[in-house]
Design a protein around this motif. Structure first.
Motif, PDB file in Angstrom:
ATOM      1  N   TRP A 169       4.653  10.450  -5.231  1.00 24.81           N
ATOM      2  CA  TRP A 169       4.416   9.363  -4.273  1.00 24.81           C
ATOM      3  C   TRP A 169       4.385   8.122  -5.159  1.00 24.81           C
ATOM      4  O   TRP A 169       3.328   7.723  -5.630  1.00 24.81           O
ATOM      5  CB  TRP A 169       3.066   9.530  -3.574  1.00 24.81           C
ATOM      6  CG  TRP A 169       2.962  10.669  -2.610  1.00 24.81           C
ATOM      7  CD1 TRP A 169       2.515  11.924  -2.880  1.00 24.81           C
ATOM      8  CD2 TRP A 169       3.264  10.641  -1.215  1.00 24.81           C
ATOM      9  NE1 TRP A 169       2.530  12.683  -1.729  1.00 24.81           N
ATOM     10  CE2 TRP A 169       2.990  11.921  -0.698  1.00 24.81           C
ATOM     11  CE3 TRP A 169       3.757   9.661  -0.349  1.00 24.81           C
ATOM     12  CZ2 TRP A 169       3.173  12.252   0.651  1.00 24.81           C
ATOM     13  CZ3 TRP A 169       3.940   9.992   0.984  1.00 24.81           C
ATOM     14  CH2 TRP A 169       3.654  11.281   1.474  1.00 24.81           C
ATOM     15  N   ALA A 193       0.843  -1.201   0.000  1.00 27.01           N
ATOM     16  CA  ALA A 193       0.000   0.000   0.000  1.00 27.01           C
ATOM     17  C   ALA A 193       0.875   1.245   0.000  1.00 27.01           C
ATOM     18  O   ALA A 193       0.401   2.356  -0.193  1.00 27.01           O
ATOM     19  CB  ALA A 193      -0.883   0.021   1.240  1.00 27.01           C
ATOM     20  N   THR A 194       2.167   1.025   0.232  1.00 33.99           N
ATOM     21  CA  THR A 194       3.064   2.158   0.399  1.00 33.99           C
ATOM     22  C   THR A 194       3.339   2.823  -0.941  1.00 33.99           C
ATOM     23  O   THR A 194       3.678   2.153  -1.908  1.00 33.99           O
ATOM     24  CB  THR A 194       4.393   1.670   1.004  1.00 33.99           C
ATOM     25  OG1 THR A 194       4.086   1.066   2.244  1.00 33.99           O
ATOM     26  CG2 THR A 194       5.351   2.811   1.207  1.00 33.99           C
ATOM     27  N   ASP A 195       3.200   4.126  -0.959  1.00 37.05           N
ATOM     28  CA  ASP A 195       3.466   4.855  -2.204  1.00 37.05           C
ATOM     29  C   ASP A 195       4.788   5.606  -2.074  1.00 37.05           C
ATOM     30  O   ASP A 195       4.858   6.798  -2.293  1.00 37.05           O
ATOM     31  CB  ASP A 195       2.315   5.810  -2.519  1.00 37.05           C
ATOM     32  CG  ASP A 195       1.895   6.634  -1.314  1.00 37.05           C
ATOM     33  OD1 ASP A 195       2.357   6.344  -0.195  1.00 37.05           O
ATOM     34  OD2 ASP A 195       1.105   7.570  -1.492  1.00 37.05           O
ATOM     35  N   GLU A 196       5.810   4.882  -1.660  1.00 38.81           N
ATOM     36  CA  GLU A 196       7.125   5.482  -1.478  1.00 38.81           C
ATOM     37  C   GLU A 196       8.157   4.560  -2.103  1.00 38.81           C
ATOM     38  O   GLU A 196       7.870   3.399  -2.386  1.00 38.81           O
ATOM     39  CB  GLU A 196       7.433   5.636   0.026  1.00 38.81           C
ATOM     40  CG  GLU A 196       6.452   6.547   0.738  1.00 38.81           C
ATOM     41  CD  GLU A 196       6.580   6.462   2.258  1.00 38.81           C
ATOM     42  OE1 GLU A 196       7.539   5.829   2.744  1.00 38.81           O
ATOM     43  OE2 GLU A 196       5.703   7.013   2.935  1.00 38.81           O
TER      44      GLU A 196
END
Lengths: 459, 1043
Positions: B400, B275-278
């Motif tokens: 992101w 789920a991480t947008d990094e």
């Protein structure tokens, strides 16, 4: 020519005068949205009191507050709710409708109670009087609570069920008797709040209120709450969950519910999406982002469907809270009733509020871990009240600070040197816009930090 | 012995015939004038001298030859003396008579190298004008002349076309999910413009009243006047393509994830960090990791360095224009049509423009002239680029971002179900956003005027004029069912109607009152009415997918209506007294009555006075060095009203709660005693020409104070209100402007090199915000940092968190190894540039014209959310230092492998205790600890960058940049095909040009962004770069054919 110019400048877009019922419905909803919303609940108090925990964007769960959350609570309660209530009271006075005056005063007092619970010293006596001052002074928390006790008494005395009716009442649908009960129950709450500081005042007020308990909220049907409706008037938590999935039930709550074999577990929390041994896994508060992500969204418990339903109510004051408050007052010797009975009644009321059947209630109460312990009443009442107030962020957080039970471990990666916040800091806007009074308040109350204890919070 | 002299007078510049040239026999009063073809006949003695004169051209004396044939070429007179400029109310005046600075642009400055937004065409060309560009080549552009004079109000100048004010609003901008809608002046077709005259402040513009305190841009459109040859048909064809000018510099070493870990299951938390947008994930070294496209199977985790760049396309603009003009004794006319179609650099974005214009001048008789102008334009777009919010801004998603994502794979967003994407926690597929979640716009506009001029006597003229500007601007916002964050989608219609009508009359008296004195006196009145309506309706959740109508709604519609009306009556007068044509005194006076102010304060009077003295004439200086010198100066005052409905508080509606209507007390306390804002300005200057006009210098200094500023000041919400309408602010602007034109080389062979330089600096200072002195800061905008107008500081100070430093200026590093922030918010910069300049070099030789414009803004700061975000998320190349040994990362381990504990630095992996996990991404921040010792705490790169660049807990100072730049703004090469060649093909003229705009930065201090962008044209978006779309460079060519 002048007349023509004036006429052109008459605003055709908005109402020039306000009907009190429209203001009333608006202000109740706006306050309900605040106590359940992101600012005063989801991102602050429900985390501090460890009802919820964050599974992502965990900074706030580590007590790094968001400046905007802090500002929004202040701004919304003061500049939206409060001005509407003031206007309702004014209209009540102009039209000689005592009931609008009383209801306005009750809701206004409730608003101030939330503000002082969270921030401590607050603008109170000079608040909402822009014609008189642009920089209202801060009143000491003691003065605020005492003022509220007297305002609520005034409101309760003003109410005249036989007098002019009120409309737009989305709490009690115009039932003025219930408003009186709400006023008295709120007064009970505040009186007990100052019990450690002003036991004498507390005792006097509570003894007066307990003399006729039928004048307090006396059943789960009389809970002061706003029932939300379908979208677009849905519960703010429900609205959040439509698109976001940032929160989980705190490990503290799930562990406690499991320890007590509490039938409310299935209501407060959902089972994990991926099967897990006990079906319920809470998230430790304040995990570093990488650890919380590793726990996984599907292997941790989401908030129970009861609370995420669109029509889930915003509870302002529940029957079980009244009973818990009376139990404690009895334990403190303020009233003559038996604390254990009131305590059992309070736990029962809470379980009934969440539709637990009576057999399960009996089993639950029979457990030694649940049974009332007069030797450590703060533990008994504190823990059960903490559960009964689940997801009522601001009130649960305040009562936890006062009772100091259950004993919570600070956030795992908290930034407050092993402490849990004792209050909210003042919004940064105050320093710029009301600087002198802000400084005086800080001088009176102590440093403007999350860890500064408030006046009511003696232990 | 008189003979009949015949000949033709043409212009040396373009060989065009010159009608109306006066020809006088020297020493007599006998004379004639040229006809429409420039021909003349006059009886004169052989050997007599004829004087040929025409305004704006150099008078020429020639001797009559014996054969009586005398063709003359007149060259333009650059002695300034006869320079005529358009001033307020469209009145043409000799420049020498003016007591203030005016600067003009001609058609070639605007039309040849086309800009899609007219405002951008002024960049770098006019001193004192500050322009901030559109994003993505399609949005709005802001123009401010001589600094912001209004703390809270509109600072955009007034645009006037052929004497009639034209709306330049930017409606409905700024809200999340909205678009950077182009400001309305972009409707004007550059090909129709004959000249643009910039009146830079109250001194020049006092006659326009209220709205002139920000200056006035006067646009004169082409008329048919002077068309004498051929059909009078001009055809224009242009083509431009747009490329990105700046894109952030991304890193291509690490992919999506946090803590070095990533594995995709469902893109919303099902996998490891999916789920991480990094991009703090694993190294993109080809290791096998399940990814969004691999159906759970491990797939090589590799970099796609151009994944963002490839998302963008080349933009194209095609322009076609036709104009037909003609002129005879009775009538001048010009008809024009222009069509342009632009596709943007962002996929599926476009703007089409169609504009029709008709200008006529009909000389009904000797005394009566009727001038009309009518313009219709339609501006439409099927989709405009999104600028903010996850649902519309592609740059937000690309900052992101997972650096391993192959955007090529995302093109088919329906693959395996709707919204095939790399992330499902926050974003929808970027192509889906472009192709499904569109925002359409259509603006139909009609503006024009009718002007009747009656010459009562030689010295008295009466004019009546009415002009109207009307447009209807409709937007349709679609959000598809199944879009992330909006599961049911939505559909919104937002439409505006804007109308402004101006009717005015005036009498103009012009006479030599004595041999020495000349009087030009004008008196008149104006009635302005504005009407503005917005109708907004939204189906907040669609009932069925794919159908965009307001009926298709599962929730009640959200709707609002806003209607605004305003009227201003004015009476004005101006007088110019000229003495011997070298000294001039100008006076103006105006009184306005505005509907927006309360009775008692709604009438306000304001005067101005200015004077000019041509020293070279007054003292009869004739020198080869000093050709011309003029001094000027003036003082002016302008009053300003406010928006409608600012006097009495009302109760706004909220969305009903079930069957309960909701009303609330407005959270802004209005003010029933508003006074008009007043701006006072003093200006002095000089025009100097040297060496027979080879060098011309024009300098100005001004000092402007604006009082009684109307502000919605923030107040403590504990007053019950968020804001209170105050009427007290005071801001001062002082500045200096210089324009230097040098004719560097001019050879007999026809080669010419001209250099034009302009320079301006403006210093603003907020003197006061309120009478009581309780208000110190007025918030203009916020995004990361807050931009304030703060008492005692320049307008637009950027306030935010700063690095905590000790007395020696060293950064104080916290116990976690991350720099700490100062407990107090600090001024991190000002957005206004210290100075602005431009230099144009033009070369002309035998029909070729090359010009190169370089412009600059120096000083000024910008807060860059692109940098703050991209460093927090680890996508930018600037986050590589420290991330691994190769990039200077230090080696360390956590005792007991407890990542919440304090890390211990070691020389190399071998030095670690057994069982300890060793990391090589350690950073030891330079600085000292709280007790003054050098910092030795080691922290992981991810924690370091996140700590410094976090939106909530980070340090804003780290993302504030010097906004200075030098840009190669414009290069254009034109070729005018020789007349001899063109005539063979029965053409009148043929001109080719190629050009480029926004070509390159010669200097830039802000990383990853173009520092010269605005999010909107208001005061709220300045100094803040908020994940903007990249700016574009344009390359194009243009062909102009005259028949």
């Amino acid at each position: 020519c002048q007349d023509e110019l004036e006429e052109i400048n008459e605003n055709p877009n908005e109402a020039i005068s306000a009907q009190p019922e429209y203001l009333l419905a608006n202000s109740i909803k706006s306050n309900a949205d605040v106590i359940l919303g992101s600012d005063a609940s989801m991102e602050t108090t429900t985390l501090y009191v460890q009802h919820w925990a964050k599974i992502q964007y965990t900074d706030v769960d580590k007590y790094t507050v968001s400046i905007s959350n802090i500002q929004n609570i202040w701004t919304n309660l003061y500049s939206q709710g409060l001005t509407d209530y003031n206007r309702i009271i004014e209209i009540g006075e102009q039209t000689e409708n005592v009931n609008y005056q009383a209801v306005g005063l009750i809701l206004k007092s409730w608003t101030f109670q939330i503000l002082t619970d969270l921030y401590g010293d607050i603008p109170y006596s000079e608040a909402g009087k822009i014609d008189q001052t642009l920089t209202p002074k801060y009143d000491a928390q003691r003065d605020v609570y005492l003022g509220l006790l007297s305002d609520l008494k005034k409101a309760s005395d003003l109410i005249n069920p036989a007098g002019s009716p009120i409309s737009g009442d989305v709490i009690y649908n115009g039932n003025l008797n219930k408003w009186k009960k709400f006023a008295n129950s709120l007064r009970l709450r505040i009186a007990l709040r100052i019990a450690d500081r002003e036991p004498q005042i507390s005792k006097t007020v509570i003894a007066e209120l307990a003399a006729d308990k039928s004048q307090l909220i006396a059943s789960n049907d009389e809970i002061a709450q706003l029932n939300y409706l379908a979208s677009p008037n849905q519960n703010p938590v429900s609205r959040d969950r439509e698109t976001r999935d940032d929160y989980r039930v705190s490990k503290s709550v799930i562990d406690k519910l499991q320890e007590l074999k509490d039938p409310r577990l299935a209501i407060f929390a959902n089972k994990t999406v991926d099967a897990t041994p006990t079906g319920y896994i809470g998230v430790t508060n304040g995990l570093p982002a990488d650890s919380s992500a590793k726990l996984g969204f599907t292997r941790t418990s989401r908030l129970g469907d009861y609370f995420t339903a669109p029509t889930s109510p915003a509870v302002f004051l529940s029957y079980s809270e009244v009973l818990f408050n009376l139990a404690e007052a009895a334990q403190r010797g303020f009233i003559a009733d038996k604390p254990a009975e009131l305590y059992n009644a309070a736990v029962t009321a809470s379980l009934q509020q969440f539709k637990v059947n009576s057999a399960d209630i009996t089993t639950y109460l029979a457990q030694p871990a649940v049974a009332y312990n007069p030797a450590n009443f703060k533990k008994s009442i504190g823990e059960q009240k903490w559960l009964a107030l689940f997801s009522q962020g601001p009130e649960a957080y305040t009562e936890w600070r006062r009772l100091d039970f259950p004993q919570l471990k600070p956030a795992y990666a908290g930034v407050l040197d092993g402490k849990i916040p004792s209050r909210l800091i003042y919004p940064t806007g105050e320093q710029a816009l009301n600087g002198a009074n802000y400084k005086a308040a800080v001088a009176n109350q102590g440093e403007d930090r999350l860890t500064t204890k408030l006046w009511f919070d003696v232990f | 012995q008189n003979i009949s002299v015949t000949g033709r007078v043409t212009s040396r510049n373009d060989n065009e015939a010159l009608p109306g040239v006066t020809i006088l026999i020297k020493g007599s009063s006998k004379g004639t004038a040229t006809d429409i073809d420039g021909r003349y006949t006059i009886d004169a003695a052989s050997g007599a001298t004829l004087i040929f004169s025409f305004i704006g051209l150099k008078s020429t004396e020639l001797t009559v030859p014996e054969n009586g044939k005398l063709d003359v070429q007149l060259e333009s007179d650059e002695t300034i003396l006869q320079e005529v400029v358009v001033t307020a109310l469209g009145i043409a005046k000799e420049k020498k008579s003016l007591g203030y600075a005016v600067q003009e642009l001609q058609t070639k400055d605007i039309a040849e190298a086309r800009e899609n937004n007219l405002v951008n065409a002024l960049s770098g060309k006019i001193a004192g004008v500050n322009i901030t560009n559109s994003q993505g080549g399609m949005g709005s552009s802001r123009i401010v002349i001589r600094g912001e004079t209004s703390i809270a109000g509109n600072n955009q100048p007034l645009f006037v076309v052929d004497g009639i004010p034209i709306d330049n609003s930017q409606l409905g901008a700024g809200s999340v999910g909205s678009r950077d809608f182009a400001n309305a002046i972009s409707d004007i077709n550059p090909n129709d413009i004959e000249s643009i005259s910039v009146l830079k402040g109250p001194n020049a513009a006092a006659l326009y009243g209220s709205r002139a305190s920000n200056g006035v841009i006067l646009i004169k459109t082409k008329s048919g006047k002077g068309t004498q040859k051929g059909l009078g048909v001009n055809v224009n064809f242009g083509y431009t393509f747009d490329k990105l000018l700046v894109l952030p510099e991304y890193q291509n070493v690490y992919g999506q994830g946090t803590g070095g870990a990533f594995s995709y299951v469902n893109g919303k938390g099902g996998g490891i960090n999916d789920a991480t947008d990094e991009s703090w994930g694993p190294k993109m070294d080809g290791r096998l990791i399940p990814q969004f496209f691999s159906n759970g199977e491990p797939a090589p985790f590799v970099a796609h360095p151009d994944n963002v760049k490839n998302f963008f396309e080349t933009g194209h603009t095609r322009t076609t224009g036709v104009s037909v003009s003609g002129s005879n004794e009775k009538l001048d006319y010009r008809f024009s049509f222009n069509n342009s179609k632009q596709t943007g650099v962002i996929p599926n974005t476009d703007i089409s423009k169609n504009a029709f214009g008709v200008n006529t001048t009909y000389r009904l008789n000797d005394k009566l002239t009727l001038t009309t102008s009518a313009n219709f334009s339609r501006n439409s777009s099927d989709n405009l680029p999104g600028t903010s919010g996850r649902g519309s801004s592609v740059m937000l998603q690309f900052l992101w971002f997972g650096r391993q994502v192959d955007t090529e794979l995302l093109k088919d967003y329906n693959k395996g179900g709707f919204d095939y994407n790399w992330n499902h926690s926050y974003y929808s597929n970027p192509y889906l956003l472009q192709y499904e979640n569109t925002v359409q716009q259509r603006r139909d506009r009609f503006f024009g005027n009718v002007n009747l001029n009656y010459k009562i006597t030689d010295w008295l003229t009466a004019t009546v004029r009415t002009g109207n500007d009307y447009y209807n601007d409709k937007r349709k916002f679609k959000v598809a069912y199944g879009t992330n964050g909006t599961p049911f989608g939505s559909y919104t219609e937002d439409s505006y109607i804007v109308n402004e009508n101006n009717t005015d009359f005036n009498f103009n008296f012009h006479k030599n009152v004595s041999a020495d004195f000349e009087l030009d006196w004008l008196v008149g009145g104006n009635l302005r009415s504005n009407f503005n309506e917005q109708n907004y309706q939204q189906a907040p959740k669609l009932a069925v997918s794919g159908l965009y109508t307001l009926n298709n709604s599962r929730d009640p519609l959200v709707s609002s209506n806003v209607l605004r009306k305003q009227k201003v009556y004015s009476a004005f007068s101006s007088a110019q007294l000229g003495f011997r044509n070298y000294a001039f005194l100008n006076l103006t006076a105006r009184n306005d009555w505005s509907s927006t102010l309360p009775t008692g304060n709604n009438s306000y009077f304001y005067p101005s006075v200015n004077a000019s003295l041509v020293l070279t004439d007054a003292f009869n200086i004739k020198s080869n060095v000093l050709t011309y010198a003029k001094l000027r100066g003036g003082w002016a005052q302008v009053g300003k009203d406010t928006d409608p409905y600012q006097l009495i508080n009302t109760y706004p509606f909220n969305q009903p709660f079930g069957s309960n209507p909701l009303l609330t007390v407005s959270d802004v306390l209005l003010n029933a005693d508003l006074k008009p804002e007043i701006t006072k300005s003093t200006e002095v200057g000089a025009d100097v020409a040297l060496f027979k006009n080879r060098v011309r210098l024009d300098v100005s200094y001004y000092n402007t104070d604006s009082y009684n500023q109307i502000l919605r000041a923030d107040v403590s919400p504990s007053t019950g209100y968020k804001q209170k309408l105050l009427n007290a602010g005071h801001i001062n602007n002082k500045g200096f402007e210089a324009m230097l034109n040098v004719k560097a080389i001019e050879t007999n062979a026809g080669f010419r090199w001209d250099v034009g330089i302009n320079y301006s600096r403006n210093r603003s200072k907020v003197i006061a915000l309120d009478d009581e002195g309780f208000l110190n800061d007025y918030k203009l905008g916020t995004n990361g940092v807050t931009v304030y107008a703060s008492k005692g500081l320049g307008y637009g100070a950027l306030f935010g968190s700063a690095f905590a430093r000790n007395a020696a200026g060293e950064m104080i590093i916290g116990s976690t190894g991350i720099p700490t922030r100062d407990p107090n918010q600090k001024v991190l910069g000002h957005y206004q540039p210290k100075w602005i300049g431009g230099i144009t070099n033009s070369f002309a030789f035998k029909g070729f014209n090359l010009s190169v414009l370089i412009d600059t803004k120096q000083g000024g700061s910008i807060y860059s959310a692109t940098n703050a975000t991209g460093r927090y998320t680890g996508v930018l190349a600037s986050t590589l230092p420290g991330r691994d040994a190769e990039h200077g990362g230090l080696t360390y381990y956590y005792p007991g492998n407890n990542k919440s504990g304090v890390a211990v630095q070691i020389a190399n992996a071998a030095a670690a205790p057994t069982g300890a996990v060793v990391y090589e991404d350690g950073i030891i921040a330079p600085g000292v600890t709280a007790d003054g010792k050098p910092n030795t705490t080691i922290v992981s790169a991810e924690r370091y960058y996140k700590g410094v660049y976090s939106n909530s807990a980070g340090i804003n100072e780290a993302s504030v940049f010097d906004a200075s730049f030098i840009k190669l703004r414009e290069v254009k090469l034109g070729y005018t095909v020789p007349q001899s060649f063109v005539s063979k093909y029965k053409l009148q003229s043929l001109i080719f040009s190629v050009y480029g705009r926004n070509l390159a930065f010669l200097q830039k201090k802000a990383d990853n962004i173009d520092p010269e962008t605005a999010f909107n044209t208001g005061n709220t978006g300045q100094g803040l770069e908020s994940l903007q779309l990249p700016t574009t460079s344009s390359y194009g060519f243009n062909i102009l054919i005259g028949f």
